[in-house]
Enzyme design. Structure first.
Site, PDB file in Angstrom:
ATOM      1  N   CYS A 153       0.847  -1.186   0.000  1.00 22.72           N
ATOM      2  CA  CYS A 153       0.000   0.000   0.000  1.00 22.72           C
ATOM      3  C   CYS A 153       0.890   1.246   0.000  1.00 22.72           C
ATOM      4  O   CYS A 153       2.006   1.229   0.519  1.00 22.72           O
ATOM      5  CB  CYS A 153      -0.909   0.004   1.228  1.00 22.72           C
ATOM      6  SG  CYS A 153      -2.053   1.408   1.264  1.00 22.72           S
ATOM      7  N   ARG A 177       2.975   4.788   6.381  1.00 23.40           N
ATOM      8  CA  ARG A 177       3.416   4.050   7.571  1.00 23.40           C
ATOM      9  C   ARG A 177       3.926   2.651   7.261  1.00 23.40           C
ATOM     10  O   ARG A 177       4.267   1.897   8.168  1.00 23.40           O
ATOM     11  CB  ARG A 177       2.252   3.962   8.572  1.00 23.40           C
ATOM     12  CG  ARG A 177       1.789   5.323   9.052  1.00 23.40           C
ATOM     13  CD  ARG A 177       0.447   5.239   9.727  1.00 23.40           C
ATOM     14  NE  ARG A 177      -0.613   4.871   8.778  1.00 23.40           N
ATOM     15  CZ  ARG A 177      -1.902   4.715   9.098  1.00 23.40           C
ATOM     16  NH1 ARG A 177      -2.285   4.890  10.353  1.00 23.40           N
ATOM     17  NH2 ARG A 177      -2.794   4.392   8.184  1.00 23.40           N
ATOM     18  N   ASP A 187       0.458   3.768   1.708  1.00 25.07           N
ATOM     19  CA  ASP A 187       0.416   4.354   3.060  1.00 25.07           C
ATOM     20  C   ASP A 187       1.830   4.646   3.583  1.00 25.07           C
ATOM     21  O   ASP A 187       2.709   3.777   3.544  1.00 25.07           O
ATOM     22  CB  ASP A 187      -0.304   3.359   3.996  1.00 25.07           C
ATOM     23  CG  ASP A 187      -0.662   3.982   5.337  1.00 25.07           C
ATOM     24  OD1 ASP A 187       0.243   4.480   6.032  1.00 25.07           O
ATOM     25  OD2 ASP A 187      -1.849   3.964   5.689  1.00 25.07           O
ATOM     26  N   HIS A 238      -2.050  -4.017   4.937  1.00 24.13           N
ATOM     27  CA  HIS A 238      -1.837  -3.614   6.333  1.00 24.13           C
ATOM     28  C   HIS A 238      -3.179  -3.354   6.989  1.00 24.13           C
ATOM     29  O   HIS A 238      -4.128  -2.905   6.352  1.00 24.13           O
ATOM     30  CB  HIS A 238      -0.938  -2.375   6.424  1.00 24.13           C
ATOM     31  CG  HIS A 238      -1.548  -1.120   5.867  1.00 24.13           C
ATOM     32  ND1 HIS A 238      -2.091  -0.140   6.668  1.00 24.13           N
ATOM     33  CD2 HIS A 238      -1.730  -0.713   4.593  1.00 24.13           C
ATOM     34  CE1 HIS A 238      -2.564   0.836   5.900  1.00 24.13           C
ATOM     35  NE2 HIS A 238      -2.354   0.514   4.638  1.00 24.13           N
TER      36      HIS A 238
HETATM   37 ZN    ZN Z   1      -3.422   1.207   2.991  1.00 25.04          ZN
END
Ligand code: ZN
Length: 225
Positions: free
Chosen positions: A40, A44, A42, A96
């Protein structure tokens, strides 16, 4: 501030050179990663950092909600380059927990243009509705994160790139993992495929680990009226 990033970069390059003087010279000559990471976007979930790998060790493709669909030339080109030119031995599809894309697809939240992209995750939700809808809300989200990974592992395995590689006898395995934002740990979803004949049985066994609400359904039907 962009300056901060440039300053960080100089410090990082200097530290890297100090600990391994040949590092950049070696990498500049060629990359030969054994791994590909499909994750992803993302912020993080940085591939190298959470898997403890240096530059040069993992070939990365990331997008919103770690989706690989057969019409996505971008993702498939990356997989093709990784498999046919770099000869990676392992491809990890990594979702995630707490994925905003998965949450939007689950709850029908409007994000904008990305809603169209997230239709692929909505398709996963609809396909496995009977295994998701009966769960408490937080568990629904975690389950859809995992099921989305399982579906995308299948999509990678069924791509012409992997099918052709396996037909040539090239050793390359596709794995499904999910990352926990709360503990920083990767979990193996036990959906590894490394031959064409494994796709259907491995996929089916993985999905069957998520029970339908069968018991409640049967009890309802059996109850006296
Ligand atoms: Zn994500």
């Amino acid at each position: 501030m962009p300056h901060r990033l440039l300053n960080n970069n100089r410090a990082w390059a200097a530290a890297k050179t100090a600990s391994d003087p040949g590092f950049f010279t070696r990498l500049a000559q060629q990359q030969s990663p054994r791994y590909m990471w499909i994750g992803c976007a993302d912020s993080r979930v940085p591939a190298n950092e959470i898997s403890g790998l240096d530059p040069g060790e993992v070939f990365v493709h990331r997008n919103v909600a770690n989706i690989v669909v057969p019409s996505d030339l971008n993702a498939l080109s990356t997989v093709q380059f990784a498999v046919e030119h770099l000869k990676v031995e392992h491809i990890f599809v990594v979702g995630h927990y707490g994925c905003a894309g998965v949450r939007a697809a689950l709850r029908g939240l409007r994000v904008g243009l990305a809603d169209n992209w997230l239709r692929h995750v909505q398709d996963v939700r609809l396909r496995h509705h009977g295994r998701i809808a009966h769960l408490p809300p937080a568990q629904q989200e975690d389950t859809l994160c995992e099921m989305n990974v399982i579906e995308q592992v299948c999509n990678v395995a069924l791509s012409t790139v992997l099918q052709d590689a396996w037909a040539r006898g090239q050793p390359v395995a596709v794995h499904g993992w999910v990352y926990g934002l709360r503990d920083g740990l990767l979990k193996d979803l036990q959906v590894t495929m490394d031959a064409p004949g494994q796709v259907v049985p491995v996929f089916t066994a993985a999905i069957e680990r998520y029970p339908r609400h069968a018991e409640a359904g049967l009890a309802d039907r059996a109850a006296p009226r």
